[in-house]
Design an enzyme around this catalytic site. Structure first.
Site, PDB file in Angstrom:
ATOM      1  N   ASP A 173       6.958  21.458   2.485  1.00  0.00           N
ATOM      2  CA  ASP A 173       5.820  22.067   3.322  1.00  0.00           C
ATOM      3  C   ASP A 173       5.569  23.430   2.275  1.00  0.00           C
ATOM      4  O   ASP A 173       6.330  24.245   2.178  1.00  0.00           O
ATOM      5  CB  ASP A 173       6.214  22.585   4.752  1.00  0.00           C
ATOM      6  CG  ASP A 173       6.184  21.355   5.624  1.00  0.00           C
ATOM      7  OD1 ASP A 173       5.934  20.317   5.308  1.00  0.00           O
ATOM      8  OD2 ASP A 173       6.288  21.477   6.786  1.00  0.00           O
ATOM      9  N   HIS A 323      11.199  23.785   2.837  1.00  0.00           N
ATOM     10  CA  HIS A 323      10.136  24.679   2.619  1.00  0.00           C
ATOM     11  C   HIS A 323      10.075  25.093   1.202  1.00  0.00           C
ATOM     12  O   HIS A 323      11.120  25.507   0.731  1.00  0.00           O
ATOM     13  CB  HIS A 323      10.023  25.746   3.479  1.00  0.00           C
ATOM     14  CG  HIS A 323       9.703  25.316   4.798  1.00  0.00           C
ATOM     15  ND1 HIS A 323      10.370  24.958   5.930  1.00  0.00           N
ATOM     16  CD2 HIS A 323       8.337  25.587   5.507  1.00  0.00           C
ATOM     17  CE1 HIS A 323       9.891  24.697   6.718  1.00  0.00           C
ATOM     18  NE2 HIS A 323       8.724  25.148   6.678  1.00  0.00           N
TER      19      HIS A 323
END
Length: 357
Positions: A173, A323
């Site tokens: 992400d 992430h």
């Protein structure tokens, strides 16, 4: 003053009437009744010949018109038959040897509208929570999600793959860039592993070169919405679509390519209606089956603890969420991929998991 003269011919069944106009006092012309009859017989005969000739012409014209129409109709019917046969062959409706089927039944099958697939009884999707969550079992086993993989699949949604294959699907992400995306890409390239990067508008705006590199090195880029809102609070299709289409538009401007049809809800917040809208817009919703607390920049996980947790909880068919903003992830990814490979795992892109419509 006019005078009407009538002459009667002996032996003739019809009266021969001759109307001759003459002025009073004029001597009438000599009239030959037999010559008059001969002329009329000649005219009658000629009339019959003309009528017979016209009838023959009409007959020939009708015959030729009928042949032309029949031939044209046969060509049209043949063309239609070939077209229908081709359509049936493409649709898999061509009969196998020994099968019979009426033309009416075939036509009915071709004309029937395709109904939307609906979940079978007992497969209706009910999320335990609108925030995606997992319950881990024994080491090496797939965790239990807010909904089953089978129920999610009816809405083109996924959180885990096949539990019989030691395959890992890597996803990242990307909210913004802080220097950690490049080492992540370096590690993926070293291990020849293809991942999927879910990007938001800010990342596209500020790191277009990294986006181009993702595409050039064979990674997929998915949709994480433009503004990263709580999508579970959005119920109308127009607002939902705008969050997705704004990412599509900017990505196309940067790369010249279409965005991959994968959607990840920000913070994992999602409901059934969201998944239905995403599916309607051509997206598959992708959750995850393995992650760790790596998004807090002020409280990054310890390197060794992160490696231990991510290797202990890995499982067949895992969709891993990391992430790009995590410094820990940038530092450990090379070693992490090596450890997973030593455990017998391989890496595959989402395209091998997600069903493309």
């Amino acid at each position: 003053m006019y005078i009407l003269e009538i002459y009667e011919i002996q032996g003739d069944e019809n009266e021969i009437m001759n109307m001759k106009n003459r002025k009073e006092g004029e001597k009438p012309k000599e009239f030959n009744p037999f010559e008059e009859v001969r002329k009329r017989e000649t005219v009658a005969s000629l009339k019959k010949d003309i009528e017979k000739f016209v009838f023959q012409i009409i007959t020939v014209v009708i015959f030729l018109t009928g042949c032309s129409k029949s031939e044209g109709q046969e060509k049209l019917e043949y063309a239609e038959t070939v077209e229908i046969s081709s359509a049936k062959e493409e649709e898999g409706l061509v009969l196998k040897s020994g099968e019979t089927e009426s033309m009416e039944e075939n036509d009915l099958q071709l004309d029937e509208p395709v109904e939307e697939e609906l979940p079978p009884d007992g497969a209706d999707l009910i999320l335990d929570s609108e925030e995606w969550g997992l319950s881990f079992q024994e080491p090496g086993e797939q965790p239990i999600g807010n909904a089953s993989a089978e129920a999610l699949a009816w809405y083109h949604a996924y959180y885990v793959g096949d539990d019989s294959e030691k395959v890992i699907y890597l996803t990242f992400d990307c909210g913004y860039e802080n220097g950690n995306t490049e080492p992540i890409l370096d590690a993926l390239k070293k291990h020849d592993a293809k991942g999927t990067f879910f990007v938001v508008g800010h990342f596209l705006e500020t790191a277009p070169d990294l986006v181009k590199r993702m595409v050039e090195e064979g990674h997929a880029v998915g949709n994480h919405t433009y503004r990263h809102p709580d999508m579970s609070a959005i119920s109308d299709i127009d607002s939902f679509q705008k969050e997705l289409i704004d990412v599509e538009t900017l990505f196309l401007e940067i790369t010249g390519e279409e965005l991959s049809p994968y959607y990840r809800p920000p913070q994992g917040k999602c409901n059934v209606e969201n998944m239905k809208m995403a599916k309607e817009l051509g997206y598959s919703t992708v959750f995850w089956s393995l992650a760790h607390v790596d998004w807090d920049q002020k409280n990054q996980p310890d390197r060794d603890k992160a490696l231990e947790k991510l290797t202990a909880r890995i499982h067949p068919g895992a969709i891993v969420l990391l992430h790009n903003t995590s410094q820990t992830n940038g530092e450990i990814l090379d070693d992490l991929l090596t450890k997973w490979e030593e455990m017998g795992y391989s890496f595959a892109p989402l395209s091998e998991l997600v069903v493309q419509e």
